[in-house]
Structure formats: C-alpha cells, structure tokens
Design an enzyme around this catalytic site. Sequence first.
Site, PDB file in Angstrom:
ATOM      1  N   TYR A 146     -21.262 -23.020  24.669  1.00  0.00           N
ATOM      2  CA  TYR A 146     -20.102 -23.908  24.764  1.00  0.00           C
ATOM      3  C   TYR A 146     -20.104 -24.959  23.651  1.00  0.00           C
ATOM      4  O   TYR A 146     -19.063 -25.379  23.193  1.00  0.00           O
ATOM      5  CB  TYR A 146     -20.111 -24.641  26.111  1.00  0.00           C
ATOM      6  CG  TYR A 146     -19.467 -23.888  27.242  1.00  0.00           C
ATOM      7  CD1 TYR A 146     -19.937 -22.644  27.626  1.00  0.00           C
ATOM      8  CD2 TYR A 146     -18.389 -24.434  27.928  1.00  0.00           C
ATOM      9  CE1 TYR A 146     -19.343 -21.961  28.678  1.00  0.00           C
ATOM     10  CE2 TYR A 146     -17.798 -23.761  28.975  1.00  0.00           C
ATOM     11  CZ  TYR A 146     -18.276 -22.522  29.345  1.00  0.00           C
ATOM     12  OH  TYR A 146     -17.694 -21.847  30.385  1.00  0.00           O
ATOM     13  N   LYS A 196     -31.743 -13.844  30.879  1.00  0.00           N
ATOM     14  CA  LYS A 196     -31.477 -12.536  30.277  1.00  0.00           C
ATOM     15  C   LYS A 196     -32.507 -12.347  29.167  1.00  0.00           C
ATOM     16  O   LYS A 196     -32.177 -12.132  27.994  1.00  0.00           O
ATOM     17  CB  LYS A 196     -30.030 -12.529  29.730  1.00  0.00           C
ATOM     18  CG  LYS A 196     -29.547 -11.202  29.196  1.00  0.00           C
ATOM     19  CD  LYS A 196     -29.278 -10.163  30.273  1.00  0.00           C
ATOM     20  CE  LYS A 196     -28.960  -8.824  29.644  1.00  0.00           C
ATOM     21  NZ  LYS A 196     -28.846  -7.731  30.641  1.00  0.00           N
ATOM     22  N   ASP A 228     -27.481 -10.244  35.201  1.00  0.00           N
ATOM     23  CA  ASP A 228     -26.618  -9.152  35.672  1.00  0.00           C
ATOM     24  C   ASP A 228     -27.048  -8.704  37.078  1.00  0.00           C
ATOM     25  O   ASP A 228     -26.212  -8.461  37.955  1.00  0.00           O
ATOM     26  CB  ASP A 228     -26.590  -7.982  34.676  1.00  0.00           C
ATOM     27  CG  ASP A 228     -27.960  -7.571  34.161  1.00  0.00           C
ATOM     28  OD1 ASP A 228     -28.956  -8.260  34.460  1.00  0.00           O
ATOM     29  OD2 ASP A 228     -28.044  -6.543  33.445  1.00  0.00           O
ATOM     30  N   ASP A 252     -21.197 -20.685  34.376  1.00  0.00           N
ATOM     31  CA  ASP A 252     -19.740 -20.633  34.480  1.00  0.00           C
ATOM     32  C   ASP A 252     -19.339 -19.365  35.223  1.00  0.00           C
ATOM     33  O   ASP A 252     -18.525 -19.388  36.152  1.00  0.00           O
ATOM     34  CB  ASP A 252     -19.115 -20.649  33.078  1.00  0.00           C
ATOM     35  CG  ASP A 252     -17.601 -20.576  33.151  1.00  0.00           C
ATOM     36  OD1 ASP A 252     -17.014 -21.288  33.991  1.00  0.00           O
ATOM     37  OD2 ASP A 252     -17.006 -19.795  32.381  1.00  0.00           O
ATOM     38  N   ASP A 256     -18.214 -18.837  39.473  1.00  0.00           N
ATOM     39  CA  ASP A 256     -16.931 -18.269  39.904  1.00  0.00           C
ATOM     40  C   ASP A 256     -17.163 -17.108  40.862  1.00  0.00           C
ATOM     41  O   ASP A 256     -16.404 -16.895  41.798  1.00  0.00           O
ATOM     42  CB  ASP A 256     -16.108 -17.781  38.701  1.00  0.00           C
ATOM     43  CG  ASP A 256     -15.089 -18.824  38.249  1.00  0.00           C
ATOM     44  OD1 ASP A 256     -15.410 -20.029  38.321  1.00  0.00           O
ATOM     45  OD2 ASP A 256     -13.990 -18.439  37.819  1.00  0.00           O
TER      46      ASP A 256
HETATM   47  C1  IPM Z   1     -15.628 -24.646  34.859  1.00  0.00           C
HETATM   48  C2  IPM Z   1     -14.425 -24.244  34.061  1.00  0.00           C
HETATM   49  C3  IPM Z   1     -14.589 -24.798  32.653  1.00  0.00           C
HETATM   50  C4  IPM Z   1     -15.855 -24.193  32.063  1.00  0.00           C
HETATM   51  C5  IPM Z   1     -13.361 -24.542  31.753  1.00  0.00           C
HETATM   52  C6  IPM Z   1     -12.111 -25.140  32.346  1.00  0.00           C
HETATM   53  C7  IPM Z   1     -13.578 -25.016  30.348  1.00  0.00           C
HETATM   54  O1  IPM Z   1     -14.257 -22.877  34.065  1.00  0.00           O
HETATM   55  O2  IPM Z   1     -15.859 -25.858  35.040  1.00  0.00           O
HETATM   56  O3  IPM Z   1     -16.353 -23.751  35.306  1.00  0.00           O
HETATM   57  O4  IPM Z   1     -15.799 -23.084  31.505  1.00  0.00           O
HETATM   58  O5  IPM Z   1     -16.894 -24.840  32.158  1.00  0.00           O
HETATM   59 MG    MG Z   2     -15.620 -21.867  35.250  1.00  0.00          MG
END
Ligand code: IPM
Ligand code: MG
Length: 368
Positions: A146, A196, A228, A252, A256
């Site tokens: 990032y 990884k 993975d 990240d 999710d």
């Molecule tokens: C998160 C989001 C952010 C990230 C985006 C909005 C830049 O997906 O906080 O997980 O990738 O960190």
């Molecule tokens: Mg995210």
Amino acid sequence: MTHYKIGIFAGDGIGPEIMREGCRVLSLVGERNGIQFEQIEAPFGASAYFSHGDPFPEEAKALCDTVDAILKGPIGLSHAESQKIPVDMQPERGALLPMRRRLNTYANFRPVYLPKSLAHFSPLKPEVIGDGIDIVMVRELVGGLYFGKKETGTNAQGKRYVNEVLEYDEDQIRNILVEAFKISQRRKKVLHNIHKSNVLKSSVLWNEIVDEVKDDYPDVEVVHLLVDAAATALCLNPGQFDVMVMENMFGDILSDQGGGILGSLGLMPSACIGPERAYYEPSHGSAPDIAGQNIANPYSMIGSVAMMLEYSFDMRTEAQNIMRALQAVFDDGYSTADLSRQGSSVKMIATNEFGDKVLEKLAAMQVS
Ligand code: IPM
Ligand code: MG
C-alpha cells in the site's frame, strides 16, 4: 467533567446515515458516565473533494492532530462516479491512506464476530459455525504494498509497465506482531501467523521476526499458516482461529472474507491504533447503491464506537454493553433491509429505528 474531543468524519455514501447513529450512541455513553464527548465534524472523502476540492482538507488534517480519537465513516464512490475524480484525489488514495500514514495507525484490529444471535446471517452451515465465530484479525496498516514506491512507465521494449514495492523493515513487523501477541495473551493464547513465505521474501523476514518476538510471549502458541490456506480454512473451520496476524494486503483481503463468513461486511467494525493516535471505522465501503435510503445497518459504526471506548478510553464495560445492546436488537427479531430479505421472519426497521432500539437497550443496562 472529563472532556474528550472526537473527530467525526462521516464520509461518503451511507457514511452520514450510519454515523448519525454512532454519534447518538456515543452521546448516550457520555451522559450515562458524566463524560463530555465533544463531537467535531470535518469533511472527508469524495464528498469533501466535491465540496472543498480536496478529499482530505486542511480542517480534517488539523483535527487529526488535535482530537483524542476519530470516528470515521466509510468513503468511496461507485466505480463510474470515481472516474470523475483525478486518480490521486480519489478518496482512498487521496484521503484514507494519507490519514492512516499521518496518524501512524499501524495496528488494525478487525473482529470477525458472530455470536449465536447473529448466526442466521452467515452463509456457513450451522455445523461449521458451531458455537459461533470469534476471531480478531490483526492487520498491519501503514506498510507493505500500500505504501511502497510506485512507478509506471514504458520500458525499453516500448511496453507499459508498473512496479510497486512491498517493503517492511524489521521494526514495522515487530510492532504489529507485539500487538498481536498482546491481544492473543488476553484471549485464547493461540496466534495464527498468516504469511506466504513459500514465495515472498517479505514473509521470510516476517516469520524470522515472529520467531524472535514469540520468546517474549511463551504462553502464546503460534500456528503458521499460508495466506491461501487461511482463506480456505476460514470457510471450512473458522472455529480454529482466535487471533490472526498479517501484513497489510493480506489483511485487506482476508478481513473482507471475514465479513463474508459473517454474512455481511456491515457486521465489521474496526479499530486503527497508532502509538499516539487512533481512529475507528467500519471495515466496509460506502455502499453507494443503498445510500440515502435509511436502510443501512449501523452495526459496524456503532461497533466502532464500542471499540473506541475500549481502546482509546479504557471503558470496557460500556463497550461490552454496546455490543450486547446491538445483539439484543437482533435477538428481538429486528433487522434492516441491507442485511435481511423482505418476507423473511424479521421485523424490518430503518437505520434510525435500529439506532433507537440500540439506545433503548443500552439505556436499560447498568453503567460501568
Ligand atoms: C479497508 C478498505 C481500504 C483498504 C480501501 C478503502 C483503501 O478496503 O479498510 O479494508 O484497502 O485498506
Ligand atoms: Mg478492505
């Protein structure tokens, strides 16, 4: 009277709607505990770009440097709307990442929490969920891909190319690992280290530091797992996990997936903690498709208030009360249209009504 200054960055899309409910809960906690949580708003995100020409305007930066904590709503626009903003001014690159860097919030805590009362939201089978899911993902938040150097151009063969660097130094790795070990020590003392190292040199160094740091936490068992394989294991047997630690990009993606196994990212609050500053935000996006309809569930925002109370102000009991209040509203059979389908057995209520019910539940609970 104790007085805290809280920066309020409502953000985009559903941000203002769910932030309103978060702020009401924070005010009630203040009243109940004789604390003034002064809420100071600042423009932030795509909305700030359109109103101020900058997604991270000076007044938001100034607040970052002066408040005791920040509550931040989700930011971002639909893909089509984003295209109306220059790439570097888009709210992710132009506001959120610079804010994380400015505050140096390197430790991101993302609970993936599914008590029995919420189990019906999950797409997983009851036998997979078992007694519920209770994981804390610890994500490094200000390093790695990032924040590495980025370069695009045309190479000697005339081909367009891109080069993005994944860089960590040992201190950055150690700092996040220490956070993970510490929280692990307060929980089940099993820490899954996600990496990884069969491919990435960054993971080889990461794992070396794990071996060094773990000596300071002999009571914590470390389990190494490739990222993975971790993705698969989260679906097949989430109950094996308690605390998981990982670098920024892995975190990240896997967080999710954590939202996925709960049934919605709308059930994911988070805490972003640095050595001096902290901010709190839902782990999800701004859901532009349902913005302005008063149907977004405020769970992640209200849950972020709970995390703020716990991490920034050491108000654990009130934090727990808020989480219990949220669950109690679901237990009473209420939900919002973003989480539940019409016609299911739930009593569908609006964002603000959900907030009302959380406030009622909280008001009835004993103050810490
Ligand atoms: C998160 C989001 C952010 C990230 C985006 C909005 C830049 O997906 O906080 O997980 O990738 O960190
Ligand atoms: Mg995210």
